[in-house]
Design a protein around this motif. Structure first.
Motif, PDB file in Angstrom:
ATOM      1  N   UNK A  99       0.933  -1.136  -0.203  1.00  0.00           N
ATOM      2  CA  UNK A  99      -0.066   0.071  -0.045  1.00  0.00           C
ATOM      3  C   UNK A  99       0.868   1.276   0.032  1.00  0.00           C
ATOM      4  N   UNK A 100       0.635   2.074  -0.850  1.00  0.00           N
ATOM      5  CA  UNK A 100       1.305   3.341  -0.994  1.00  0.00           C
ATOM      6  C   UNK A 100       0.117   4.470  -1.265  1.00  0.00           C
ATOM      7  N   UNK A 101       0.356   5.673  -0.499  1.00  0.00           N
ATOM      8  CA  UNK A 101      -0.364   6.658  -0.634  1.00  0.00           C
ATOM      9  C   UNK A 101       0.469   7.933  -1.304  1.00  0.00           C
ATOM     10  N   UNK A 102      -0.578   8.649  -2.192  1.00  0.00           N
ATOM     11  CA  UNK A 102       0.170   9.488  -3.146  1.00  0.00           C
ATOM     12  C   UNK A 102      -0.691  10.947  -3.107  1.00  0.00           C
ATOM     13  N   UNK A 103      -0.293  12.158  -3.122  1.00  0.00           N
ATOM     14  CA  UNK A 103      -1.032  13.471  -3.083  1.00  0.00           C
ATOM     15  C   UNK A 103      -1.988  13.624  -3.886  1.00  0.00           C
ATOM     16  N   UNK A 104      -1.955  12.840  -5.244  1.00  0.00           N
ATOM     17  CA  UNK A 104      -3.023  13.206  -6.176  1.00  0.00           C
ATOM     18  C   UNK A 104      -3.127  12.046  -7.121  1.00  0.00           C
ATOM     19  N   UNK A 105      -4.208  11.954  -7.912  1.00  0.00           N
ATOM     20  CA  UNK A 105      -4.384  10.863  -8.954  1.00  0.00           C
ATOM     21  C   UNK A 105      -3.050  10.927 -10.084  1.00  0.00           C
ATOM     22  N   UNK A 106      -2.669  12.094 -10.455  1.00  0.00           N
ATOM     23  CA  UNK A 106      -1.448  12.081 -11.605  1.00  0.00           C
ATOM     24  C   UNK A 106      -0.195  11.338 -11.195  1.00  0.00           C
ATOM     25  N   UNK A 107       0.242  11.612  -9.752  1.00  0.00           N
ATOM     26  CA  UNK A 107       1.489  11.054  -9.371  1.00  0.00           C
ATOM     27  C   UNK A 107       1.089   9.550  -8.992  1.00  0.00           C
ATOM     28  N   UNK A 108       0.010   9.126  -8.641  1.00  0.00           N
ATOM     29  CA  UNK A 108      -0.271   7.608  -8.401  1.00  0.00           C
ATOM     30  C   UNK A 108      -0.280   7.015  -9.642  1.00  0.00           C
ATOM     31  N   UNK A 109      -1.021   7.443 -10.818  1.00  0.00           N
ATOM     32  CA  UNK A 109      -0.703   6.741 -12.070  1.00  0.00           C
ATOM     33  C   UNK A 109       0.431   6.622 -12.759  1.00  0.00           C
ATOM     34  N   UNK A 110       1.466   7.535 -12.493  1.00  0.00           N
ATOM     35  CA  UNK A 110       2.693   7.498 -13.137  1.00  0.00           C
ATOM     36  C   UNK A 110       3.609   6.459 -12.189  1.00  0.00           C
ATOM     37  N   UNK A 111       3.377   6.429 -10.814  1.00  0.00           N
ATOM     38  CA  UNK A 111       4.029   5.351  -9.992  1.00  0.00           C
ATOM     39  C   UNK A 111       3.588   4.107 -10.458  1.00  0.00           C
ATOM     40  N   UNK A 112       2.276   3.952 -10.716  1.00  0.00           N
ATOM     41  CA  UNK A 112       1.680   2.591 -10.775  1.00  0.00           C
ATOM     42  C   UNK A 112       1.917   2.162 -12.292  1.00  0.00           C
ATOM     43  N   UNK A 113       2.047   2.964 -13.502  1.00  0.00           N
ATOM     44  CA  UNK A 113       2.493   2.763 -14.603  1.00  0.00           C
ATOM     45  C   UNK A 113       3.802   2.191 -14.519  1.00  0.00           C
ATOM     46  N   UNK A 114       4.810   2.756 -13.700  1.00  0.00           N
ATOM     47  CA  UNK A 114       6.083   2.369 -13.698  1.00  0.00           C
ATOM     48  C   UNK A 114       6.610   1.314 -13.073  1.00  0.00           C
ATOM     49  N   UNK A 115       5.995   0.898 -12.092  1.00  0.00           N
ATOM     50  CA  UNK A 115       6.099  -0.277 -11.236  1.00  0.00           C
ATOM     51  C   UNK A 115       5.543  -1.607 -12.268  1.00  0.00           C
TER      52      UNK A 115
END
Length: 206
Positions: A99-115
């Motif tokens: 589980x990882x928390x992100x400040x907004x959806x943009x940052x979360x999508x970038x990290x999700x796609x990268x992993x």
């Protein structure tokens, strides 16, 4: 008649001259000992001993099995490995949900796609609009965040953590993981396949 002595007989149960048989004296049984009374502290100790008696057999059995365990250790036999759940072939705990928390959806999508592209995870779910209340630098904060739920093999959690820390905008990024004990066997196998071999990545959809 003169010269003949008549036996002396006493009527009415008296004494006679006839010889009587010799009788040995036999002692009677010894008197029974008087019962001893226990002091209060002795009675309490006896009661505790009686209460502990049912617990002795299991303890004794464990002591008897100790030599066998020591012999097994001395023989160099390997420790028992986690057993698969039922007949699925899945080893409990070999997949984790991070589980990882992100400040907004943009940052979360970038990290999700990268992993996922780096095969550090098989699938990432984004849960928007969660409210986080926490203490930071002596103040109580309240923020709206996006929660990432990442499915990955447990062996990849350290590498996943290092990557998230390197790209996350927070000074202290939240990365926590929980082992998956059981679940849908095809899906759990797919998590291993998609992170380990590109040829097997299409066996089961996420």
């Amino acid at each position: 008649m003169r010269g003949v002595r008549a036996p002396a007989i006493l009527l009415g149960g008296g004494v006679s001259d006839r010889p009587r048989p010799f009788r040995f004296w036999k002692p009677g049984p010894p008197p029974a000992p008087e019962p001893q009374r226990l002091a209060p502290e002795e009675g309490a100790a006896l009661l505790l001993a009686l209460l502990w008696m049912p617990a002795l057999p299991p303890a004794a059995s464990r002591l008897l099995s100790l030599p066998r365990a020591l012999m097994s250790m001395a023989s160099g036999s390997p420790p028992a490995q986690p057993s698969p759940t039922s007949d699925s072939g899945y080893v409990a705990g070999s997949v984790s949900a991070a589980f990882v928390t992100c400040p907004n959806e943009k940052v979360a999508k970038e990290i999700a796609r990268a992993v996922v592209e780096k095969r550090l995870a098989a699938c990432v779910n984004l849960i928007p609009q969660i409210t986080s209340i926490y203490e930071w630098k002596g103040k109580i904060e309240e923020d709206s965040e996006v929660l990432m739920m990442i499915k990955t093999p447990s062996s990849l959690v350290p590498a996943l953590t290092d990557f998230v820390r390197s790209v996350h905008p927070y000074e202290v990024a939240e990365v926590i993981s929980l082992p998956v004990e059981q679940g849908n066997s095809p899906y759990l196998r797919w998590v291993h396949q998609v992170t380990g071999s590109a040829s097997d990545s299409s066996t089961v959809p996420p």
